[in-house]
Design a protein around this motif. Structure first.
Motif, PDB file in Angstrom:
ATOM      1  N   HIS A   2      14.630 -24.622  -6.639  1.00 30.09           N
ATOM      2  CA  HIS A   2      15.595 -24.031  -5.708  1.00 30.09           C
ATOM      3  C   HIS A   2      14.903 -23.746  -4.370  1.00 30.09           C
ATOM      4  N   PRO A   3      14.604 -24.788  -3.589  1.00 33.32           N
ATOM      5  CA  PRO A   3      13.867 -24.565  -2.338  1.00 33.32           C
ATOM      6  C   PRO A   3      14.638 -23.708  -1.325  1.00 33.32           C
ATOM      7  N   GLU A   4      15.950 -23.719  -1.396  1.00 33.58           N
ATOM      8  CA  GLU A   4      16.750 -22.941  -0.448  1.00 33.58           C
ATOM      9  C   GLU A   4      16.565 -21.438  -0.638  1.00 33.58           C
ATOM     10  N   SER A   5      16.184 -21.001  -1.830  1.00 34.63           N
ATOM     11  CA  SER A   5      16.012 -19.564  -2.087  1.00 34.63           C
ATOM     12  C   SER A   5      14.551 -19.124  -1.974  1.00 34.63           C
ATOM     13  N   PHE A   6      13.660 -20.027  -1.605  1.00 36.72           N
ATOM     14  CA  PHE A   6      12.230 -19.697  -1.523  1.00 36.72           C
ATOM     15  C   PHE A   6      11.865 -19.307  -0.093  1.00 36.72           C
ATOM     16  N   ASN A   7      11.234 -18.153   0.059  1.00 35.16           N
ATOM     17  CA  ASN A   7      10.785 -17.679   1.363  1.00 35.16           C
ATOM     18  C   ASN A   7       9.266 -17.826   1.430  1.00 35.16           C
ATOM     19  N   CYS A   8       8.815 -18.858   2.100  1.00 38.03           N
ATOM     20  CA  CYS A   8       7.392 -19.178   2.177  1.00 38.03           C
ATOM     21  C   CYS A   8       6.583 -18.045   2.811  1.00 38.03           C
ATOM     22  N   THR A   9       7.061 -17.532   3.929  1.00 40.46           N
ATOM     23  CA  THR A   9       6.338 -16.496   4.643  1.00 40.46           C
ATOM     24  C   THR A   9       6.218 -15.223   3.800  1.00 40.46           C
ATOM     25  N   ALA A  10       7.298 -14.832   3.120  1.00 38.32           N
ATOM     26  CA  ALA A  10       7.268 -13.639   2.276  1.00 38.32           C
ATOM     27  C   ALA A  10       6.322 -13.825   1.093  1.00 38.32           C
ATOM     28  N   ALA A  11       6.128 -15.067   0.652  1.00 41.84           N
ATOM     29  CA  ALA A  11       5.209 -15.346  -0.459  1.00 41.84           C
ATOM     30  C   ALA A  11       3.762 -15.416   0.007  1.00 41.84           C
ATOM     31  N   GLY A  12       3.536 -15.295   1.326  1.00 38.79           N
ATOM     32  CA  GLY A  12       2.176 -15.320   1.857  1.00 38.79           C
ATOM     33  C   GLY A  12       1.727 -16.684   2.346  1.00 38.79           C
ATOM     34  N   HIS A  14      10.495 -36.742   1.898  1.00 38.49           N
ATOM     35  CA  HIS A  14      11.475 -36.027   2.716  1.00 38.49           C
ATOM     36  C   HIS A  14      10.857 -35.708   4.070  1.00 38.49           C
ATOM     37  N   ALA A  15      11.663 -35.252   5.000  1.00 36.37           N
ATOM     38  CA  ALA A  15      11.190 -34.933   6.350  1.00 36.37           C
ATOM     39  C   ALA A  15      11.192 -33.431   6.616  1.00 36.37           C
ATOM     40  N   GLY A  16      11.470 -32.637   5.593  1.00 39.77           N
ATOM     41  CA  GLY A  16      11.548 -31.191   5.766  1.00 39.77           C
ATOM     42  C   GLY A  16      10.191 -30.521   5.782  1.00 39.77           C
ATOM     43  N   PRO A  17      10.192 -29.201   5.934  1.00 38.48           N
ATOM     44  CA  PRO A  17       8.938 -28.461   5.973  1.00 38.48           C
ATOM     45  C   PRO A  17       8.288 -28.380   4.591  1.00 38.48           C
ATOM     46  N   VAL A  18       6.975 -28.143   4.597  1.00 41.44           N
ATOM     47  CA  VAL A  18       6.200 -27.952   3.369  1.00 41.44           C
ATOM     48  C   VAL A  18       5.470 -26.627   3.512  1.00 41.44           C
ATOM     49  N   CYS A  19       5.520 -25.808   2.484  1.00 41.53           N
ATOM     50  CA  CYS A  19       4.861 -24.507   2.481  1.00 41.53           C
ATOM     51  C   CYS A  19       3.452 -24.660   1.908  1.00 41.53           C
ATOM     52  N   LEU A  20       2.449 -24.149   2.615  1.00 42.77           N
ATOM     53  CA  LEU A  20       1.081 -24.129   2.103  1.00 42.77           C
ATOM     54  C   LEU A  20       0.770 -22.709   1.656  1.00 42.77           C
ATOM     55  N   LEU A  21       0.456 -22.570   0.370  1.00 38.85           N
ATOM     56  CA  LEU A  21       0.177 -21.268  -0.238  1.00 38.85           C
ATOM     57  C   LEU A  21      -1.202 -21.271  -0.885  1.00 38.85           C
ATOM     58  N   THR A  22      -1.953 -20.192  -0.721  1.00 34.88           N
ATOM     59  CA  THR A  22      -3.256 -20.092  -1.383  1.00 34.88           C
ATOM     60  C   THR A  22      -3.137 -19.491  -2.777  1.00 34.88           C
ATOM     61  N   THR A  23      -1.937 -19.094  -3.154  1.00 29.34           N
ATOM     62  CA  THR A  23      -1.708 -18.466  -4.458  1.00 29.34           C
ATOM     63  C   THR A  23      -0.751 -19.323  -5.295  1.00 29.34           C
ATOM     64  N   PRO A  24      -0.676 -19.048  -6.595  1.00 27.54           N
ATOM     65  CA  PRO A  24       0.331 -19.745  -7.404  1.00 27.54           C
ATOM     66  C   PRO A  24       1.720 -19.203  -7.097  1.00 27.54           C
TER      67      PRO A  24
END
Length: 126
Positions: free
Chosen positions: A112-122, A35-45
């Motif tokens: 459900h990627p539409e309901s995931f807030n990457c920034t709020a998850a750290g 896909h061409a959308g954004p990818v969230c990088l998280l240091t936590t599970p």
């Protein structure tokens, strides 16, 4: 001698580019549709309330450089493998004979990627 120096320079410059790939992982599906959308990088599970599918382990490294290009290469590998996020991400810098920045984490497809807030998850979006 005139051809040796340019040849060495070419080898050094091509070796300095960021490299990344997806490793097969036990329980992983392997690469999905890119896909061409954004990818969230998280240091936590991910939170247990955020269902996801494991794709594999994304790995990136860059010789003679910092983490900006390494993280971008990691996100691009996630995109190409169909991942919405790279979780449990780790990074390290190996300043030995040839300095190298490394980053790796588990590539996942969110249910459900539409309901995931990457920034709020750290995390950080790439």
């Amino acid at each position: 001698m005139r051809t040796v120096v340019p040849l060495i320079m070419i080898v050094l410059l091509t070796g300095c580019a960021a490299k990344s790939y997806l490793q097969q992982w036990q329980g992983g599906t392997g690469a999905l549709t890119p896909h061409a959308g954004p990818v969230c990088l998280l240091t936590t599970p991910l939170s247990p309330s955020q269902p996801s599918t494991l794709i594999g382990r994304a790995v990136a490294s860059k010789f003679f450089g910092g983490f900006a290009e390494t993280f971008l290469a990691l996100a691009n590998t996630g995109r190409q493998s169909g991942a919405d996020a790279i979780i449990d991400m780790s990074s390290r810098y190996r300043p030995l004979l040839i300095p190298r920045a490394q980053a790796y984490g588990m590539a996942v497809k969110l249910a459900h990627p539409e309901s995931f807030n990457c920034t709020a998850a750290g995390g950080k979006m790439y």
